[in-house]
Design an enzyme around this catalytic site. Structure first.
Site, PDB file in Angstrom:
ATOM      1  N   SER A   1       0.866  -1.178   0.000  1.00  0.00           N
ATOM      2  CA  SER A   1       0.000   0.000   0.000  1.00  0.00           C
ATOM      3  C   SER A   1       0.897   1.221   0.000  1.00  0.00           C
ATOM      4  O   SER A   1       2.050   1.145   0.455  1.00  0.00           O
ATOM      5  CB  SER A   1      -0.859  -0.006   1.272  1.00  0.00           C
ATOM      6  OG  SER A   1      -1.502   1.241   1.451  1.00  0.00           O
TER       7      SER A   1
ATOM      8  N   TYR B   1      -2.979  -0.509  10.642  1.00  0.00           N
ATOM      9  CA  TYR B   1      -2.900  -1.074   9.281  1.00  0.00           C
ATOM     10  C   TYR B   1      -1.650  -0.543   8.582  1.00  0.00           C
ATOM     11  O   TYR B   1      -0.903  -1.300   7.951  1.00  0.00           O
ATOM     12  CB  TYR B   1      -4.157  -0.700   8.500  1.00  0.00           C
ATOM     13  CG  TYR B   1      -4.113  -0.993   7.011  1.00  0.00           C
ATOM     14  CD1 TYR B   1      -4.352  -2.279   6.525  1.00  0.00           C
ATOM     15  CD2 TYR B   1      -3.851   0.030   6.079  1.00  0.00           C
ATOM     16  CE1 TYR B   1      -4.329  -2.547   5.158  1.00  0.00           C
ATOM     17  CE2 TYR B   1      -3.827  -0.229   4.725  1.00  0.00           C
ATOM     18  CZ  TYR B   1      -4.070  -1.510   4.260  1.00  0.00           C
ATOM     19  OH  TYR B   1      -4.040  -1.775   2.907  1.00  0.00           O
TER      20      TYR B   1
ATOM     21  N   LYS C   1       1.507  -2.668   6.938  1.00  0.00           N
ATOM     22  CA  LYS C   1       1.937  -2.574   5.533  1.00  0.00           C
ATOM     23  C   LYS C   1       3.390  -2.096   5.439  1.00  0.00           C
ATOM     24  O   LYS C   1       4.101  -2.455   4.498  1.00  0.00           O
ATOM     25  CB  LYS C   1       0.992  -1.651   4.754  1.00  0.00           C
ATOM     26  CG  LYS C   1      -0.382  -2.269   4.499  1.00  0.00           C
ATOM     27  CD  LYS C   1      -0.281  -3.463   3.541  1.00  0.00           C
ATOM     28  CE  LYS C   1      -1.629  -4.026   3.169  1.00  0.00           C
ATOM     29  NZ  LYS C   1      -1.546  -5.139   2.186  1.00  0.00           N
TER      30      LYS C   1
HETATM   31  N1  LIG Z   1      -8.681  -0.916  -1.254  1.00  0.00           N
HETATM   32  C1  LIG Z   1      -7.679  -0.094  -1.021  1.00  0.00           C
HETATM   33  O1  LIG Z   1      -7.868   1.129  -0.915  1.00  0.00           O
HETATM   34  C2  LIG Z   1      -6.275  -0.640  -0.946  1.00  0.00           C
HETATM   35  C3  LIG Z   1      -5.204   0.270  -1.066  1.00  0.00           C
HETATM   36  C4  LIG Z   1      -3.903  -0.214  -0.997  1.00  0.00           C
HETATM   37  C5  LIG Z   1      -3.672  -1.552  -0.816  1.00  0.00           C
HETATM   38  N2  LIG Z   1      -4.739  -2.424  -0.687  1.00  0.00           N
HETATM   39  C6  LIG Z   1      -4.434  -3.835  -0.480  1.00  0.00           C
HETATM   40  O2  LIG Z   1      -4.949  -4.583  -1.565  1.00  0.00           O
HETATM   41  C7  LIG Z   1      -5.212  -5.919  -1.154  1.00  0.00           C
HETATM   42  C8  LIG Z   1      -6.612  -6.321  -1.586  1.00  0.00           C
HETATM   43  O3  LIG Z   1      -7.529  -5.470  -0.897  1.00  0.00           O
HETATM   44  P1  LIG Z   1      -8.978  -5.102  -1.463  1.00  0.00           P
HETATM   45  O4  LIG Z   1      -9.031  -3.637  -1.592  1.00  0.00           O
HETATM   46  O5  LIG Z   1      -9.328  -5.981  -2.599  1.00  0.00           O
HETATM   47  O6  LIG Z   1      -9.831  -5.467  -0.147  1.00  0.00           O
HETATM   48  P2  LIG Z   1     -11.192  -6.272   0.062  1.00  0.00           P
HETATM   49  O7  LIG Z   1     -12.134  -6.000  -1.042  1.00  0.00           O
HETATM   50  O8  LIG Z   1     -11.562  -5.959   1.461  1.00  0.00           O
HETATM   51  O9  LIG Z   1     -10.722  -7.804  -0.066  1.00  0.00           O
HETATM   52  C9  LIG Z   1      -9.857  -8.345   0.881  1.00  0.00           C
HETATM   53  C10 LIG Z   1      -9.575  -9.774   0.473  1.00  0.00           C
HETATM   54  O10 LIG Z   1      -8.647 -10.335   1.405  1.00  0.00           O
HETATM   55  C11 LIG Z   1      -9.211 -11.543   1.895  1.00  0.00           C
HETATM   56  N3  LIG Z   1      -8.753 -11.896   3.233  1.00  0.00           N
HETATM   57  C12 LIG Z   1      -8.833 -11.191   4.381  1.00  0.00           C
HETATM   58  N4  LIG Z   1      -8.312 -11.899   5.409  1.00  0.00           N
HETATM   59  C13 LIG Z   1      -7.887 -13.071   4.875  1.00  0.00           C
HETATM   60  C14 LIG Z   1      -7.265 -14.221   5.407  1.00  0.00           C
HETATM   61  N5  LIG Z   1      -6.979 -14.340   6.720  1.00  0.00           N
HETATM   62  N6  LIG Z   1      -6.952 -15.249   4.563  1.00  0.00           N
HETATM   63  C15 LIG Z   1      -7.244 -15.166   3.252  1.00  0.00           C
HETATM   64  N7  LIG Z   1      -7.856 -14.113   2.679  1.00  0.00           N
HETATM   65  C16 LIG Z   1      -8.166 -13.073   3.498  1.00  0.00           C
HETATM   66  C17 LIG Z   1     -10.705 -11.304   1.870  1.00  0.00           C
HETATM   67  O11 LIG Z   1     -11.403 -12.529   1.989  1.00  0.00           O
HETATM   68  P3  LIG Z   1     -12.864 -12.615   2.707  1.00  0.00           P
HETATM   69  O12 LIG Z   1     -13.862 -12.298   1.639  1.00  0.00           O
HETATM   70  O13 LIG Z   1     -12.928 -14.018   3.205  1.00  0.00           O
HETATM   71  O14 LIG Z   1     -12.877 -11.603   3.808  1.00  0.00           O
HETATM   72  C18 LIG Z   1     -10.836 -10.641   0.516  1.00  0.00           C
HETATM   73  O15 LIG Z   1     -10.787 -11.589  -0.505  1.00  0.00           O
HETATM   74  C19 LIG Z   1      -4.990  -5.948   0.359  1.00  0.00           C
HETATM   75  O16 LIG Z   1      -3.713  -6.455   0.669  1.00  0.00           O
HETATM   76  C20 LIG Z   1      -5.074  -4.482   0.738  1.00  0.00           C
HETATM   77  O17 LIG Z   1      -4.401  -4.202   1.946  1.00  0.00           O
HETATM   78  C21 LIG Z   1      -6.021  -1.999  -0.768  1.00  0.00           C
END
Ligand SMILES: NC(=O)c1ccc[n+]([C@@H]2O[C@H](COP(=O)([O-])OP(=O)(O)OC[C@H]3O[C@@H](n4cnc5c(N)ncnc54)[C@H](OP(=O)(O)O)[C@@H]3O)[C@@H](O)[C@H]2O)c1
Length: 247
Positions: free
Chosen positions: A138, A151, A155
């Site tokens: 991130s 968080y 990261k």
């Molecule tokens: N969205 C943002 O603004 C943003 C910005 C920068 C970086 N990121 C990073 O991008 C990545 C994807 O995030 P996203 O935005 O797609 O978030 P999201 O829509 O909340 O999805 C999170 C995913 O992670 C899975 N997960 C959570 N805990 C887990 C565990 N213990 N084991 C396996 N899977 C798990 C969730 O599964 P469940 O459905 O089972 O909960 C879901 O598939 C993350 O690493 C996040 O930190 C996001």
């Protein structure tokens, strides 16, 4: 030569929604020969596997569960591209959080999860002539946002680990790519300030970075602009982020 997506065998953690799901569709489009879809609850993959049952393999994978991780490394012994995408953000401050439960879970998923998968799959990736690990970090790996203070810390830890994993796996020829997006339009990002990146922007620029053999990527124009501002004035960007306090 860096790993090319065409004919690669990928594993995406957190493949059921958000950025993980977007990775799956783009990997299919770019010609990956097989994609393992890691999900805590395989039922949550819904119709995704039906997109291409010959190439998509569901895998029960909670990245915090050592047994799941060991089983995955056994079942998916042909992986050439590991995408550590699963993440958790509890949206809490460091001091104002009622206890450390969320902070610990963020570390379990965002830091120890990445360590655990990378360690389990290092020998698998070593077998391939070209292989790569992608860690979805991130922009908060570089600056901290107090409203998501714990968080941000998880990261930052994950970025540090990414750089060490890269150094350790260099000798076996596994590339390690860290991707550091700003806010993305997903369940996790939808309350963050607008404008927000689309998941496809993160996915496309990150996969391009893998194919180009780059170590770190700021995906999407919004992230690139933020990274340029940070390079120019890191304290100014941190001061801006420091105004975003827990509710
Ligand atoms: N969205 C943002 O603004 C943003 C910005 C920068 C970086 N990121 C990073 O991008 C990545 C994807 O995030 P996203 O935005 O797609 O978030 P999201 O829509 O909340 O999805 C999170 C995913 O992670 C899975 N997960 C959570 N805990 C887990 C565990 N213990 N084991 C396996 N899977 C798990 C969730 O599964 P469940 O459905 O089972 O909960 C879901 O598939 C993350 O690493 C996040 O930190 C996001």
């Amino acid at each position: 030569m860096s790993l090319q997506i065409e004919n690669s065998v990928a594993l995406v953690t957190g493949a059921n929604r958000g950025i993980g799901k977007a990775f799956v569709t783009e990997l299919l489009r770019r010609g990956a020969s097989k994609i393992y879809l890691g999900a805590r609850d395989p039922a949550s993959l819904g119709d995704l596997v039906a997109l291409d049952p010959a190439r998509l393999v569901p895998l029960k994978l909670d990245v915090t569960n050592a047994e799941d991780v060991a089983t995955a490394a056994g079942v998916a012994g042909d992986v050439t591209l590991l995408i550590n995408n699963a993440g958790f953000a509890g949206g809490q401050g460091v001091v104002s959080a009622p206890d450390l439960a969320v902070a610990r879970q963020e570390m379990e998923v965002n830091y120890f999860g990445v360590l655990s998968l990378s360690r389990a799959f290092a020998p698998v990736l070593a077998k391939a002539p070209e292989s790569a690990i992608v860690n979805i970090l991130s922009f908060l790996s570089l600056v901290t946002m107090p409203a998501a203070g714990t968080y941000s810390a998880s990261k930052a830890a994950s970025l540090a680990a990414t750089r060490s994993i890269r150094a350790e796996l260099k000798a076996q020829g596994t590339d390690v790519v860290g991707s550091m997006p700003v806010q993305v339009e997903t369940d996790m990002g939808r309350d963050l300030p607008e404008p927000r990146l689309q998941p496809t922007e993160v996915v496309n620029d990150t996969l391009d970075a893998v194919e180009a053999g780059r170590e770190e990527v700021f995906p999407g124009e919004l992230t690139r602009n933020t990274a340029a501002a940070f390079a120019d004035n890191p304290k100014g960007v941190q001061a801006y982020m420091s105004a975003m306090l827990p509710a």
